[in-house]
Design an enzyme around this catalytic site. Structure first.
Site, PDB file in Angstrom:
ATOM      1  CB  CYS A 209      24.903  43.590  40.237  1.00 30.56           C
ATOM      2  SG  CYS A 209      23.696  44.832  40.297  1.00 30.56           S
TER       3      CYS A 209
ATOM      4  CB  SER B 254      32.225  49.707  36.707  1.00 33.66           C
ATOM      5  OG  SER B 254      31.171  49.448  36.607  1.00 33.66           O
TER       6      SER B 254
ATOM      7  CB  CYS C 256      19.565  44.239  33.026  1.00 30.76           C
ATOM      8  SG  CYS C 256      21.514  44.756  33.839  1.00 30.76           S
TER       9      CYS C 256
ATOM     10  CB  CYS D 175      35.948  43.148  37.473  1.00 32.78           C
ATOM     11  SG  CYS D 175      35.734  44.433  36.408  1.00 32.78           S
TER      12      CYS D 175
ATOM     13  CB  CYS E  56      32.836  39.720  30.584  1.00 36.32           C
ATOM     14  SG  CYS E  56      34.391  41.559  30.506  1.00 36.32           S
TER      15      CYS E  56
ATOM     16  CD  GLU F  13      21.787  34.570  34.307  1.00 37.17           C
ATOM     17  OE1 GLU F  13      21.070  33.519  34.673  1.00 37.17           O
ATOM     18  OE2 GLU F  13      22.016  35.608  34.738  1.00 37.17           O
TER      19      GLU F  13
ATOM     20  CB  CYS G 229      32.511  40.929  38.298  1.00 38.47           C
ATOM     21  SG  CYS G 229      31.674  40.336  36.741  1.00 38.47           S
TER      22      CYS G 229
HETATM   23  N1  SAH Z   1      31.188  45.396  31.985  1.00 39.02           N
HETATM   24  C1  SAH Z   1      30.299  46.639  32.359  1.00 39.02           C
HETATM   25  C2  SAH Z   1      28.440  46.303  32.503  1.00 39.02           C
HETATM   26  C3  SAH Z   1      28.149  45.345  33.465  1.00 39.02           C
HETATM   27  S1  SAH Z   1      28.405  44.593  35.300  1.00 39.02           S
HETATM   28  C4  SAH Z   1      30.961  46.804  33.627  1.00 39.02           C
HETATM   29  O1  SAH Z   1      31.669  46.814  34.194  1.00 39.02           O
HETATM   30  O2  SAH Z   1      30.552  48.033  34.267  1.00 39.02           O
HETATM   31  C5  SAH Z   1      27.075  45.492  35.886  1.00 39.02           C
HETATM   32  C6  SAH Z   1      27.520  46.172  37.109  1.00 39.02           C
HETATM   33  O3  SAH Z   1      27.204  45.274  38.236  1.00 39.02           O
HETATM   34  C7  SAH Z   1      28.831  47.527  37.447  1.00 39.02           C
HETATM   35  O4  SAH Z   1      29.330  47.898  38.028  1.00 39.02           O
HETATM   36  C8  SAH Z   1      29.607  45.760  37.585  1.00 39.02           C
HETATM   37  O5  SAH Z   1      31.010  46.478  38.808  1.00 39.02           O
HETATM   38  C9  SAH Z   1      28.903  45.063  39.411  1.00 39.02           C
HETATM   39  N2  SAH Z   1      29.273  44.225  39.656  1.00 39.02           N
HETATM   40  C10 SAH Z   1      29.638  43.127  38.569  1.00 39.02           C
HETATM   41  N3  SAH Z   1      29.471  42.178  39.702  1.00 39.02           N
HETATM   42  C11 SAH Z   1      28.844  42.657  40.931  1.00 39.02           C
HETATM   43  C12 SAH Z   1      29.138  41.864  41.740  1.00 39.02           C
HETATM   44  N4  SAH Z   1      29.403  40.895  42.162  1.00 39.02           N
HETATM   45  N5  SAH Z   1      27.565  42.143  43.265  1.00 39.02           N
HETATM   46  C13 SAH Z   1      28.013  43.975  43.228  1.00 39.02           C
HETATM   47  N6  SAH Z   1      27.467  44.517  41.599  1.00 39.02           N
HETATM   48  C14 SAH Z   1      29.095  43.341  40.628  1.00 39.02           C
HETATM   49 FE1  SF4 Z   2      33.313  42.482  32.843  1.00 36.18          FE
HETATM   50 FE2  SF4 Z   2      32.192  43.999  33.724  1.00 36.18          FE
HETATM   51 FE3  SF4 Z   2      31.902  41.776  35.747  1.00 36.18          FE
HETATM   52 FE4  SF4 Z   2      34.454  43.604  35.028  1.00 36.18          FE
HETATM   53  S1  SF4 Z   2      32.112  43.577  36.130  1.00 36.18           S
HETATM   54  S2  SF4 Z   2      34.214  41.091  34.774  1.00 36.18           S
HETATM   55  S3  SF4 Z   2      34.055  44.738  33.492  1.00 36.18           S
HETATM   56  S4  SF4 Z   2      31.512  42.697  32.895  1.00 36.18           S
END
Ligand code: SAH
Ligand code: SF4
Length: 365
Positions: A341, A221, A107, A118, A114, A94, A121
C-alpha cells in the site's frame, strides 16, 4: 475515414444498451455482448457466435475492446503479482493481485497519481495526472482474469476487488461507478457487493452519492483520531472534518452490504500510535459501527515517517480489542516488488521523471 472506434469496455450494461438502441440495434443484445466481453474475455467479434452477423459486422467496424497495456508483470516471493499498466502520455498505474487460501483479491487503481497529497503516501507525492476512464478501471479486472489464466471457461480467479490502488476513487466517481456496476453485474463479473470495497480518504458528498447509486463495502482512511492530527496527515480533512466524515459513515451504513465500515489506520511511529490515540479511536467506534485495519506504514524514498515497531502495533491493536473492537493488522505483502500500500508506481514515476529531466538537459545542451 472510419471514426475512432468506441471502446466497449467503457460501457456498463445500461450504457451499452443505450448505444445499441441509438444504432437501431435491440438493447437486449447488450447483455449478450457483455457476456462475451467480460465473462469470456473475447476481443474478436467474429467469435461471438450467438450475436447476429449484422451486429458483429457493425461492431468490427465501429468498436474495439481495449484494456490498458501491461508494461511489466512481476511476481513476488509471497505470490503477490503486480502489473504496471500504460495509460498513455507517460502515465502508468498499478494493479496488484493478492492470492490467499480462500480468496483472490485484486487491488485496482482509479487515477494516475492523486491530488489529495496525504503526508505518508507515495502516490500523493507524485501529484495528480488524470482520472482513469471506466475502460481503464474495469480493464484492470479484465486483464487480471486473462493473465491469471482463468476466464477461458467462465471461471474467475479474482473473487474480491478493493479500490485501494493509486488514486482517490471518489474524486472520479462517474467512471468508478460504471466500473463497479460491471463488477457486480451477473452478465459481467457477478461479484457480490460485499466482495467489492471502495476505499476513500473521506470525500463526504461523494460517499452519499455512492450510497445512493452503487453501495458496495466501504473502507475509510481514518489514520488519525482527531482533527488536529488528521488535518496534517490527510489534508482533505480540512474540507470534510471528522464530525462530517463520521456522520457520512453512519448514513452510508443504512445502505451498505455490510453492517460496519472498515477504518484504515496507517501505523506511524510516534505520530498516531500512542495509547491516547487508541482511546480516542474507541470513542469514535462508539459512534460508528466499525472494524479497524491497522496498516504498518510502508516507507518510500524521501518520506519523513517510520513504521511503528511490531510490538507497538500489537499493543495498540490490544487496546482496541480490550474495548471490544475488532482490529486486524494488515500483512505487508509484495514488498519485494514494491506492491505494498502506498508504494505504488512511486519508483517508476521517479525513473520516468529522471528520464524526462535528462532528455530536457540534452535538448538544452
Ligand atoms: N485514495 C484512497 C485509496 C487508495 S490508498 C484512500 O486514501 O483511501 C489505499 C490505502 O493505503 C489507504 O488507506 C491509504 O491511506 C493507505 N496508504 C497510503 N500510503 C501508505 C503507506 N505508505 N503505507 C501504508 N499505507 C498507505
Ligand atoms: Fe490519494 Fe489515498 Fe494516497 Fe491520500 S492515501 S494521497 S487519498 S491515494
Amino acid at each position: 475515414m472510419n471514426p475512432t472506434p468506441v471502446n466497449l469496455l467503457d460501457f456498463d450494461v445500461d450504457g451499452l444498451a443505450a448505444w445499441f438502441a441509438a444504432q437501431g440495434e435491440k438493447p437486449f443484445r447488450a447483455r449478450q455482448v457483455m457476456r462475451w466481453l467480460h465473462r469470456e474475455g473475447c476481443t474478436d467479434f467474429s467469435r461471438m457466435t450467438d450475436v447476429a452477423k449484422s451486429l458483429r459486422a457493425r461492431l468490427a467496424e465501429q468498436a474495439c475492446v481495449r484494456p490498458p497495456a501491461p508494461i511489466s508483470d512481476r511476481v513476488s516471493a509471497d505470490g503477490t503479482r503486480k502489473w504496471l499498466l500504460d495509460v498513455g502520455a507517460g502515465n502508468a498505474v498499478e494493479t496488484v493481485f493478492i492470492p490467499e487460501a480462500t480468496r483472490g483479491t485484486l487491488c485496482v487503481s482509479s487515477q494516475a497519481g492523486c491530488a489529495l497529497d496525504c503526508a505518508f503516501c507515495s502516490t500523493g507525492k507524485q501529484g495528480f495526472n488524470r482520472n482513469l476512464s471506466a475502460a481503464e478501471i474495469i480493464g484492470q479486472l479484465w486483464l487480471a482474469n486473462r493473465l491469471l489464466g482463468g476466464a477461458a471457461d467462465g471461471e474467475r480467479v479474482v473473487s474480491n476487488v478493493v479500490m485501494m490502488g493509486m488514486g482517490e476513487p471518489l474524486t472520479n466517481l462517474d467512471n468508478v461507478i460504471r466500473a463497479l456496476r460491471l463488477m457486480l453485474d451477473d452478465h459481467a463479473y457477478g461479484l457480490s457487493r460485499r466482495r467489492v470495497t471502495v476505499s476513500t480518504s473521506g470525500i463526504v458528498p461523494a460517499m452519499d452519492r455512492l450510497r445512493e447509486e452503487c453501495p458496495v463495502a466501504l473502507a475509510v482512511s481514518l489514520h488519525a483520531p482527531n482533527d488536529g492530527l488528521r488535518d496534517r496527515l490527510v489534508p482533505i480533512n480540512a474540507k470534510y472534518p471528522l464530525a462530517q466524515l463520521l456522520a457520512a459513515c453512519r448514513r452510508y451504513l443504512d445502505r451498505a452490504p455490510r453492517d460496519f465500515v472498515t477504518f484504515e489506520y496507517v501505523m506511524l511511529d510516534g505520530v498516531n500510535d500512542h495509547d491516547g490515540h487508541a482511546r480516542e479511536l474507541i470513542t469514535i467506534a462508539a459512534e460508528v459501527p466499525c472494524k479497524f485495519n491497522l496498516i504498518p506504514f510502508n516507507p518510500f524514498p524521501g518520506s519523513p515517517f517510520r513504521r511503528s515497531p511490531a510490538a507497538r502495533i500489537r499493543h495498540f491493536a490490544g487496546l482496541l480489542a480490550e474495548a471490544g473492537i475488532v482490529a486486524t493488522t494488515r500483512k505487508t505483502r509484495g514488498d519485494d516488488v514494491d506492491a505494498a500500500c502506498g508504494q505504488l508506481a512511486g519508483r517508476v514515476q521517479d525513473r520516468s521523471r529522471r528520464i524526462i529531466r535528462m532528455a530536457e538537459m540534452e535538448r538544452k545542451s
